[in-house]
Scaffold this motif. Structure first.
Motif, PDB file in Angstrom:
ATOM      1  N   ALA A 249       1.503  -1.508  -0.143  1.00 45.09           N
ATOM      2  CA  ALA A 249       0.348  -0.313   0.236  1.00 45.09           C
ATOM      3  C   ALA A 249       1.135   1.244   0.101  1.00 45.09           C
ATOM      4  O   ALA A 249       0.440   2.075  -0.823  1.00 45.09           O
ATOM      5  N   VAL A 250       2.040   1.541   0.777  1.00 44.45           N
ATOM      6  CA  VAL A 250       2.885   2.322   0.739  1.00 44.45           C
ATOM      7  C   VAL A 250       4.353   2.444  -0.488  1.00 44.45           C
ATOM      8  O   VAL A 250       4.435   3.285  -0.020  1.00 44.45           O
ATOM      9  N   PRO A 259      -5.040   4.789  -3.793  1.00 40.91           N
ATOM     10  CA  PRO A 259      -6.279   3.432  -3.910  1.00 40.91           C
ATOM     11  C   PRO A 259      -6.627   2.663  -3.081  1.00 40.91           C
ATOM     12  O   PRO A 259      -8.074   2.040  -2.626  1.00 40.91           O
ATOM     13  N   VAL A 260      -5.766   2.176  -2.011  1.00 44.85           N
ATOM     14  CA  VAL A 260      -6.296   1.547  -0.776  1.00 44.85           C
ATOM     15  C   VAL A 260      -6.774   2.254  -0.354  1.00 44.85           C
ATOM     16  O   VAL A 260      -8.469   0.976   0.895  1.00 44.85           O
ATOM     17  N   LEU A 261      -6.032   3.514   0.387  1.00 44.75           N
ATOM     18  CA  LEU A 261      -7.830   3.944   0.923  1.00 44.75           C
ATOM     19  C   LEU A 261      -9.352   4.165   0.357  1.00 44.75           C
ATOM     20  O   LEU A 261      -9.774   4.449   1.346  1.00 44.75           O
ATOM     21  N   LYS A 262      -8.939   4.666  -0.960  1.00 41.24           N
ATOM     22  CA  LYS A 262     -10.750   4.615  -1.531  1.00 41.24           C
ATOM     23  C   LYS A 262     -11.180   3.175  -1.644  1.00 41.24           C
ATOM     24  O   LYS A 262     -12.529   2.814  -1.214  1.00 41.24           O
ATOM     25  N   HIS A 263     -10.280   1.977  -1.420  1.00 38.87           N
ATOM     26  CA  HIS A 263     -11.450   0.477  -0.410  1.00 38.87           C
ATOM     27  C   HIS A 263     -11.230   0.372   0.917  1.00 38.87           C
ATOM     28  O   HIS A 263     -12.304   0.120   1.020  1.00 38.87           O
ATOM     29  N   ALA A 303      -1.484  11.344   6.010  1.00 40.47           N
ATOM     30  CA  ALA A 303      -1.876  12.552   6.120  1.00 40.47           C
ATOM     31  C   ALA A 303      -2.775  12.729   4.394  1.00 40.47           C
ATOM     32  O   ALA A 303      -3.625  13.384   3.939  1.00 40.47           O
ATOM     33  N   GLY A 304      -1.550  13.008   4.050  1.00 42.84           N
ATOM     34  CA  GLY A 304      -1.660  13.526   2.122  1.00 42.84           C
ATOM     35  C   GLY A 304      -2.275  12.683   1.517  1.00 42.84           C
ATOM     36  O   GLY A 304      -3.290  13.255   0.608  1.00 42.84           O
ATOM     37  N   ALA A 305      -2.266  11.657   1.743  1.00 36.74           N
ATOM     38  CA  ALA A 305      -2.934  10.406   0.715  1.00 36.74           C
ATOM     39  C   ALA A 305      -4.964  10.463   1.443  1.00 36.74           C
ATOM     40  O   ALA A 305      -6.634  10.767   0.618  1.00 36.74           O
TER      41      ALA A 305
END
Length: 620
Positions: A249-250, A259-263, A303-305
């Motif tokens: 993820a990172v 994309p991972v945070l969107k999921h 945090a930026g993501a």
């Protein structure tokens, strides 16, 4: 500790193997020299086995001189304790090193290759050597053979932990008991190997972070990712799988994290479902690392993501990082930001591809691309509906419609928004209010002689747009209550209003005049038509209102001082003087006769005022 100059190198010392740490190297030499354990070997030559195990430079240098090997290479591949929790290996900070005191680890195939390559008669404890990378707790797979490492946990007596060579037989026994597990190193294991072995990293975006920080963050993030998936909840307890999921993820910074945070965002993004709920384990672990510098740097990355995936507003904070720009809007925040009523915004969302990045308008829950919305709406004149104009002005909808009808406001609907009823330009509404309120006086309570606009409309029998016109031209002074919206609390001078509408400070209606003279309203109208009274009504000013007759009260009183209606005779004398026929018997004829009616108080017949008193003589 023996001085280096006093150490005599061994004639038959073992060669240092590639990437072999100092302690296993010492243990193999002790067996090779016939010592029962490494401690006795070190005592014979004045070397501290404890300091060798801790990676002390002086002790490892002594060992290198004794065994006639390169001291720098031996120090390079020896774990060095820097605190109770951390080690360094080849310059890389590690938070998990498997010490021979607790765990023996190795690759089964590497060990078998060592035994096969050794000369005949060489003991297994001497033939098998430890690779430094296999001591790193984050690495659980041999990258040479793609085989899972085998480990044996040992008792922790003091003599045993300084003698790794004794564990070789235990590892070999474990190999016979456990089947080989073939697998490739995970991406995180590969990154650890690249760093420890000085190979090029495949994740340059993570170069600023040590393996300690990466391991902790990846393990926590991986647990959040696997826990979010029902079929992977059991895997969330496996550190290796967690670190693999977290590192994937990172590994490319925001590019792979978004994309991972969107999921993880799923279908919810209310104030209480922001990133704090999507990645709770990661947040908890990152906060525990604050104060190290790397913890804050990792928080900046996360945090930026998160600011680009969740609808954080400008100025909101996450992981103590302030959001400097809003990237996503919900429907309510977008309507307030531009500003635009929700229904108008929905029309644009339906007809603009790419503006909605998540959610469904049917459910009334969407995420809107703030950058695209800025391009669409910032240069567009903000439009507001009638109800918002009513709130701003403090009047009801029908009053707003009247402002529209009389041209003080305009319908500025966008051609794209034909489905919407009426829309107003916000700047023009604000400009109208600024002009309209110019010179108004804010008061706590209205001055004497002032009435509300509602009362004035009822008294003068006009409509609000005409009042608005007089106010806008400055011909009608206004006060408004300071604690209410100005247009909703307008108070005007009723005498001023009368003069503007009727050119008289005290006009009265035909009905009121009839009550004064004891005749009906129709009689007053006939008196106006005959020229006995003057109609003050101006149809242009009162919008053709059906209450079309107004007279001056003073003129009515002056007429009454000269004439008395039959109604006054009836009121004083009753039935004996209730019509012109009975009064004619006494010799009196009407001074004003506009046509008799059947009822005495409906006639427009008047006699001289003096007759009213003279009739009393005849009745006596």
């Amino acid at each position: 500790m023996t001085a280096l100059s006093e150490i005599v190198p061994l004639k038959h010392a073992l060669a240092h193997k590639p990437r072999e740490p100092a302690l296993p190297f010492l243990a193999r030499n002790a067996v090779h020299q016939g010592c029962s354990n490494p401690r006795d070997f070190c005592l014979d030559y004045g070397i501290s086995v404890t300091e060798v195990a801790q990676g002390k430079v002086a002790a490892i240098t002594q060992l290198a001189v004794l065994c006639n090997v390169d001291a720098n290479e031996l120090r390079r591949w020896s774990p060095t304790r820097v605190s109770e929790r951390f080690f360094t290996l080849n310059g890389e900070l590690l938070g998990s090193m498997h010490s021979p005191k607790k765990v023996l680890r190795g690759c089964p195939l590497c060990m078998l290759e060592d035994i096969e390559a050794a000369d005949e008669g060489v003991p297994q404890e001497v033939a098998v050597y430890t690779r430094a990378e296999h001591l790193v707790g984050y690495i659980q797979t041999c990258d040479k053979h793609n085989v899972a490492l085998v480990e044996v946990r040992r008792p922790t007596t003091h003599d045993e932990w300084v003698d790794p060579a004794k564990g070789v037989n235990q590892l070999l026994d474990a190999i016979e008991e456990q089947p080989l597990v073939y697998r490739s190193p995970t991406a995180f294991e590969d990154e650890c190997l690249n760093r420890v072995l000085d190979r090029p990293s495949r994740a340059p975006a993570l170069a600023p972070f040590s393996l300690v920080t990466l391991a902790k963050a990846c393990r926590a993030l991986g647990a959040d990712i696997l826990t979010a998936e029902a079929e992977n909840k059991a895997a969330a307890e496996d550190d290796r799988l967690c670190m693999e999921a977290g590192f994937d993820a990172v590994k490319n910074g925001e590019a792979s994290l978004i994309p991972v945070l969107k999921h993880l965002r799923g279908a919810t993004w209310t104030k209480y479902d922001l990133a704090a709920r999507a990645i709770p384990n990661l947040i908890k672990n990152l906060r525990s690392m604050f104060g190290t510098g790397e913890g804050e740097a990792m928080a900046d990355l996360i945090a930026g993501a998160a600011f680009k995936v969740f609808p954080y507003a400008e100025g909101d904070t996450f992981l103590d990082v302030v959001c400097n720009k809003r990237y996503l809007h919900t429907l309510p925040t977008a309507s307030r930001a531009y500003p635009m009523p929700p229904r108008v915004m929905e029309l644009f969302l339906e007809n603009t591809p790419g503006l909605v990045v998540a959610g469904s308008l049917k459910e009334g829950k969407v995420l809107i691309d703030a950058t695209m919305a800025d391009e669409l709406f910032q240069d567009r004149v903000p439009l507001i509906p009638m109800n918002q104009v009513a709130v701003m002005t403090g009047v009801k909808w029908d009053a707003v419609r009247e402002l529209l009808d009389c041209g003080l406001l305009q319908d500025e609907r966008d051609p794209q928004l034909e489905q919407y009823t009426t829309l107003f330009s916000l700047p023009r509404v604000e400009a109208f209010l600024a002009d309209f309120y110019l010179g108004w006086k804010a008061v706590e309570a209205p001055s004497p002689g002032r009435v509300s606009l509602f009362t004035a409309v009822n008294r003068i029998r006009s409509q609000r747009p005409k009042f608005f016109e007089f106010i806008a031209r400055g011909e009608l002074s206004v006060e408004y209550l300071a604690n209410k919206p100005p247009m909703g609390s307008i108070h005007i001078d009723i005498d001023e209003a009368y003069r503007l509408f009727y050119m008289s400070p005290n006009p009265i209606s035909a009905e009121e005049a009839g009550k004064m003279m004891l005749v009906n309203e129709m009689s007053v109208r006939r008196m106006i038509e005959a020229g006995y009274l003057t109609n003050l009504h101006d149809k242009a000013k009162v919008n053709g209102c059906r209450f079309a007759f107004r007279v001056e009260q003073a003129e009515v009183k002056e007429f009454m001082s000269r004439f008395a209606s039959l109604g006054e005779f009836v009121k004083r004398y009753g039935a004996v003087a209730d019509n012109a026929v009975k009064l004619a018997k006494f010799g009196y004829s009407p001074a004003v006769d506009l046509g008799a009616r059947s009822a005495p108080n409906c006639t427009a017949t008047f006699y001289r005022r003096g007759v009213l008193d003279e009739v009393a003589k005849h009745l006596s």
